[in-house]
Write a protein that holds these residues in place. Structure first.
Motif, PDB file in Angstrom:
ATOM      1  N   PRO A   1       0.833  -1.207   0.000  1.00 50.41           N
ATOM      2  CA  PRO A   1       0.000   0.000   0.000  1.00 50.41           C
ATOM      3  C   PRO A   1       0.865   1.253   0.000  1.00 50.41           C
ATOM      4  CG  PRO A   1      -0.755  -1.571   1.670  1.00 50.41           C
ATOM      5  CD  PRO A   1       0.557  -2.088   1.154  1.00 50.41           C
ATOM      6  N   PRO A   2       0.412   2.305  -0.667  1.00 52.97           N
ATOM      7  CA  PRO A   2       1.209   3.548  -0.734  1.00 52.97           C
ATOM      8  C   PRO A   2       1.601   4.087   0.635  1.00 52.97           C
ATOM      9  CG  PRO A   2      -0.582   3.632  -2.314  1.00 52.97           C
ATOM     10  CD  PRO A   2      -0.801   2.395  -1.503  1.00 52.97           C
ATOM     11  N   ARG A   3       0.728   3.938   1.632  1.00 54.27           N
ATOM     12  CA  ARG A   3       1.057   4.469   2.956  1.00 54.27           C
ATOM     13  C   ARG A   3       2.265   3.765   3.556  1.00 54.27           C
ATOM     14  NH1 ARG A   3      -3.146   0.962   3.722  1.00 54.27           N
ATOM     15  NH2 ARG A   3      -2.886  -0.598   5.376  1.00 54.27           N
ATOM     16  N   GLN A   4       2.509   2.506   3.112  1.00 52.38           N
ATOM     17  CA  GLN A   4       3.694   1.786   3.560  1.00 52.38           C
ATOM     18  C   GLN A   4       4.885   2.082   2.653  1.00 52.38           C
ATOM     19  OE1 GLN A   4       2.858  -2.397   3.967  1.00 52.38           O
ATOM     20  NE2 GLN A   4       1.364  -2.103   5.610  1.00 52.38           N
ATOM     21  N   SER A   5       4.688   1.987   1.352  1.00 57.40           N
ATOM     22  CA  SER A   5       5.823   2.150   0.438  1.00 57.40           C
ATOM     23  C   SER A   5       6.406   3.550   0.487  1.00 57.40           C
ATOM     24  CB  SER A   5       5.404   1.789  -0.994  1.00 57.40           C
ATOM     25  OG  SER A   5       4.380   2.644  -1.452  1.00 57.40           O
ATOM     26  N   ARG A   6       5.589   4.531   0.873  1.00 53.13           N
ATOM     27  CA  ARG A   6       6.128   5.885   1.007  1.00 53.13           C
ATOM     28  C   ARG A   6       7.140   5.990   2.147  1.00 53.13           C
ATOM     29  NH1 ARG A   6       0.735   7.661  -0.355  1.00 53.13           N
ATOM     30  NH2 ARG A   6       0.192   7.653   1.872  1.00 53.13           N
ATOM     31  N   ALA A   7       7.142   5.003   3.032  1.00 56.43           N
ATOM     32  CA  ALA A   7       8.067   5.012   4.170  1.00 56.43           C
ATOM     33  C   ALA A   7       9.377   4.309   3.867  1.00 56.43           C
ATOM     34  CB  ALA A   7       7.402   4.399   5.396  1.00 56.43           C
ATOM     35  N   ILE A   8       9.656   4.045   2.574  1.00 52.88           N
ATOM     36  CA  ILE A   8      10.940   3.512   2.126  1.00 52.88           C
ATOM     37  C   ILE A   8      11.751   4.677   1.564  1.00 52.88           C
ATOM     38  CG2 ILE A   8      12.129   1.919   0.586  1.00 52.88           C
ATOM     39  CD1 ILE A   8       9.522   0.291   0.465  1.00 52.88           C
ATOM     40  N   THR A   9      12.987   4.791   1.967  1.00 53.25           N
ATOM     41  CA  THR A   9      13.818   5.898   1.502  1.00 53.25           C
ATOM     42  C   THR A   9      15.234   5.410   1.246  1.00 53.25           C
ATOM     43  OG1 THR A   9      14.432   8.192   1.988  1.00 53.25           O
ATOM     44  CG2 THR A   9      14.626   6.625   3.793  1.00 53.25           C
ATOM     45  N   TYR A  10      15.983   6.199   0.504  1.00 52.35           N
ATOM     46  CA  TYR A  10      17.401   5.916   0.263  1.00 52.35           C
ATOM     47  C   TYR A  10      18.244   6.730   1.245  1.00 52.35           C
ATOM     48  CZ  TYR A  10      16.587   3.316  -4.078  1.00 52.35           C
ATOM     49  OH  TYR A  10      16.214   2.373  -4.990  1.00 52.35           O
ATOM     50  N   ALA A  11      19.323   6.118   1.704  1.00 53.46           N
ATOM     51  CA  ALA A  11      20.166   6.793   2.700  1.00 53.46           C
ATOM     52  C   ALA A  11      20.770   8.083   2.175  1.00 53.46           C
ATOM     53  CB  ALA A  11      21.273   5.843   3.162  1.00 53.46           C
ATOM     54  N   ASP A  12      21.016   8.148   0.854  1.00 52.12           N
ATOM     55  CA  ASP A  12      21.629   9.363   0.300  1.00 52.12           C
ATOM     56  C   ASP A  12      20.587  10.447  -0.011  1.00 52.12           C
ATOM     57  OD1 ASP A  12      20.428   8.106  -1.816  1.00 52.12           O
ATOM     58  OD2 ASP A  12      22.230   7.955  -3.053  1.00 52.12           O
ATOM     59  N   ASP A  13      19.303  10.145   0.197  1.00 54.61           N
ATOM     60  CA  ASP A  13      18.246  11.146   0.020  1.00 54.61           C
ATOM     61  C   ASP A  13      17.132  10.844   1.025  1.00 54.61           C
ATOM     62  OD1 ASP A  13      16.742  13.244  -0.963  1.00 54.61           O
ATOM     63  OD2 ASP A  13      15.883  12.042  -2.595  1.00 54.61           O
TER      64      ASP A  13
ATOM     65  N   ALA B   1      14.175  10.546   3.778  1.00 55.94           N
ATOM     66  CA  ALA B   1      12.904  11.182   4.112  1.00 55.94           C
ATOM     67  C   ALA B   1      12.723  11.098   5.621  1.00 55.94           C
ATOM     68  CB  ALA B   1      11.754  10.488   3.400  1.00 55.94           C
ATOM     69  N   PRO B   2      12.305  12.150   6.259  1.00 55.34           N
ATOM     70  CA  PRO B   2      12.272  12.169   7.726  1.00 55.34           C
ATOM     71  C   PRO B   2      11.287  11.189   8.346  1.00 55.34           C
ATOM     72  CG  PRO B   2      11.223  14.117   6.795  1.00 55.34           C
ATOM     73  CD  PRO B   2      11.897  13.425   5.668  1.00 55.34           C
ATOM     74  N   ASP B   3      10.210  10.804   7.615  1.00 55.01           N
ATOM     75  CA  ASP B   3       9.203   9.919   8.181  1.00 55.01           C
ATOM     76  C   ASP B   3       9.354   8.475   7.709  1.00 55.01           C
ATOM     77  OD1 ASP B   3       8.614  10.535   5.597  1.00 55.01           O
ATOM     78  OD2 ASP B   3       6.459  10.794   5.904  1.00 55.01           O
ATOM     79  N   ALA B   4      10.517   8.104   7.156  1.00 54.96           N
ATOM     80  CA  ALA B   4      10.737   6.754   6.630  1.00 54.96           C
ATOM     81  C   ALA B   4      11.129   5.793   7.748  1.00 54.96           C
ATOM     82  CB  ALA B   4      11.820   6.775   5.566  1.00 54.96           C
ATOM     83  N   PHE B   5      10.766   4.531   7.543  1.00 55.50           N
ATOM     84  CA  PHE B   5      11.144   3.485   8.488  1.00 55.50           C
ATOM     85  C   PHE B   5      12.150   2.503   7.886  1.00 55.50           C
ATOM     86  CE2 PHE B   5       7.042   4.944  10.033  1.00 55.50           C
ATOM     87  CZ  PHE B   5       7.305   5.088  11.391  1.00 55.50           C
ATOM     88  N   VAL B   6      12.093   2.306   6.570  1.00 56.25           N
ATOM     89  CA  VAL B   6      13.032   1.413   5.891  1.00 56.25           C
ATOM     90  C   VAL B   6      14.006   2.266   5.079  1.00 56.25           C
ATOM     91  CG1 VAL B   6      13.309  -0.394   4.154  1.00 56.25           C
ATOM     92  CG2 VAL B   6      11.427  -0.527   5.806  1.00 56.25           C
ATOM     93  N   VAL B   7      15.292   2.132   5.375  1.00 54.22           N
ATOM     94  CA  VAL B   7      16.327   2.941   4.740  1.00 54.22           C
ATOM     95  C   VAL B   7      17.221   2.027   3.900  1.00 54.22           C
ATOM     96  CG1 VAL B   7      18.220   4.554   5.086  1.00 54.22           C
ATOM     97  CG2 VAL B   7      16.284   4.539   6.685  1.00 54.22           C
ATOM     98  N   MET B   8      17.344   2.321   2.622  1.00 53.27           N
ATOM     99  CA  MET B   8      18.122   1.516   1.690  1.00 53.27           C
ATOM    100  C   MET B   8      19.524   2.121   1.539  1.00 53.27           C
ATOM    101  SD  MET B   8      15.574  -0.471   1.157  1.00 53.27           S
ATOM    102  CE  MET B   8      16.142  -1.586  -0.138  1.00 53.27           C
ATOM    103  N   HIS B   9      20.558   1.325   1.821  1.00 54.46           N
ATOM    104  CA  HIS B   9      21.943   1.775   1.751  1.00 54.46           C
ATOM    105  C   HIS B   9      22.632   1.095   0.564  1.00 54.46           C
ATOM    106  CE1 HIS B   9      22.027   3.549   5.889  1.00 54.46           C
ATOM    107  NE2 HIS B   9      21.054   2.671   6.076  1.00 54.46           N
ATOM    108  N   THR B  10      23.066   1.872  -0.397  1.00 55.93           N
ATOM    109  CA  THR B  10      23.760   1.343  -1.568  1.00 55.93           C
ATOM    110  C   THR B  10      25.252   1.278  -1.296  1.00 55.93           C
ATOM    111  OG1 THR B  10      22.081   2.326  -3.006  1.00 55.93           O
ATOM    112  CG2 THR B  10      24.158   1.639  -4.029  1.00 55.93           C
ATOM    113  N   LEU B  11      25.813   0.076  -1.392  1.00 60.39           N
ATOM    114  CA  LEU B  11      27.226  -0.140  -1.117  1.00 60.39           C
ATOM    115  C   LEU B  11      28.002  -0.350  -2.412  1.00 60.39           C
ATOM    116  CD1 LEU B  11      26.850  -2.698   1.830  1.00 60.39           C
ATOM    117  CD2 LEU B  11      27.520  -0.294   2.028  1.00 60.39           C
ATOM    118  N   GLN B  12      29.221   0.159  -2.428  1.00 57.99           N
ATOM    119  CA  GLN B  12      30.189  -0.172  -3.464  1.00 57.99           C
ATOM    120  C   GLN B  12      31.146  -1.224  -2.901  1.00 57.99           C
ATOM    121  OE1 GLN B  12      29.900   1.200  -6.514  1.00 57.99           O
ATOM    122  NE2 GLN B  12      28.180   2.462  -5.813  1.00 57.99           N
TER     123      GLN B  12
END
Length: 271
Positions: A108-120, A122-133
């Motif tokens: 649901p959008p209310r959940q997926s909106r809470a996914i964010t990238y660590a380099d950008d 979002a203050p209300d996110a719960f899942v943070v995606m970290h891209t590693l080299q």
């Protein structure tokens, strides 16, 4: 003391045990890392059986995008979003983007909106995606980790080394045959985690080389060459579970002089 809980030990097609994934635990609650999550919502059952609460897992490292490693991660992300507890996901660009895309398509959008990238962020996110080299360092509690590209011929895949609080070094090689370019990460590790699709003696039955996997004997010879102290074998076939520990250990000890661990699902290994 640090320890591993093997949530699953089987290969992609295993049905008598769960797909390979595990948790790495340190001496404090913040030092807890889930590595991969298997191929489905069975990860939730395995965590429950291991008495590991979902909200205790705040960090997830994903090695690669094969279904038996990736799809359980979607369930971990869904549960984190639903329960609104923080989850940091660490991997290379393909995995991070693929998981984000799938979750944004099916949740649901209310959940997926809470996914964010660590380099950008979002203050209300719960899942943070970290891209590693490859060769990047990151920390999970008291663990100091470094990822590395295993140079897979099939799918981009990262292994990692972890410096434990007591100074020991653990190296996870992923689930494909070793590339010697990765030797600096694995050599003289205190603990080496290596796939072993089947016994060398059973190679004509399970065809590991056609699937680009290794045998127990291959993993043992590698561990001896790398001068590691302890060898953990995982990502195996599931047709010989009744004798797997005994026979795998015996074959490994023909080529490796250290300690050999052939864990079952849900088994704890003290490091």
């Amino acid at each position: 003391m640090s320890y591993i809980t093997m949530l699953g030990t089987g290969n992609a097609l295993a049905t008598h045990c769960y797909n390979t994934c595990f948790t790495l635990h340190g001496p404090d609650p913040d030092s807890l890392l889930l590595v991969d999550a298997g191929g489905g919502n069975g990860i939730l059952t395995q965590l429950e059986r291991a008495a590991i609460p979902l909200d205790a897992i705040a960090n997830l490292f994903v090695t690669h995008a094969h279904t038996d490693h990736l799809l359980g991660c979607i369930w971990m992300m869904r549960m984190a979003l639903q329960k609104r507890h923080p989850l940091h996901v660490w991997s290379h660009r393909k995995v991070v983007d693929l998981l984000t895309y799938i979750c944004r398509q099916i949740l649901p959008p209310r959940q997926s909106r809470a996914i964010t990238y660590a380099d950008d962020p979002a203050p209300d996110a719960f899942v943070v995606m970290h891209t590693l080299q490859s060769a990047d360092h990151f920390s999970v509690g008291s663990f100091r980790l470094q990822c590395f590209d295993i140079l897979s011929t099939k799918e981009p895949q990262y292994g990692f080394t972890a410096l434990l609080p007591d100074g020991q070094r653990l190296c996870c090689l992923g689930d494909e045959p070793f590339n010697d370019a990765c030797r600096p990460y694995a050599e003289r590790a205190d603990w080496l985690m290596s796939e072993a699709f089947c016994l060398y003696d059973d190679r004509d039955r399970f065809h590991p080389y056609e699937k680009h996997h290794s045998t127990v004997l291959d993993a043992a010879r590698l561990a001896q060459q790398l001068a590691v102290r302890n060898l953990i074998l995982y990502h195996t076939e599931d047709k010989t579970l009744a004798t797997r520990r005994q026979r795998y250990t015996a074959e490994a000890l023909t080529a490796f002089t250290g300690r050999v661990y052939v864990p079952d699902d849900l088994e704890r290994i003290d490091l």
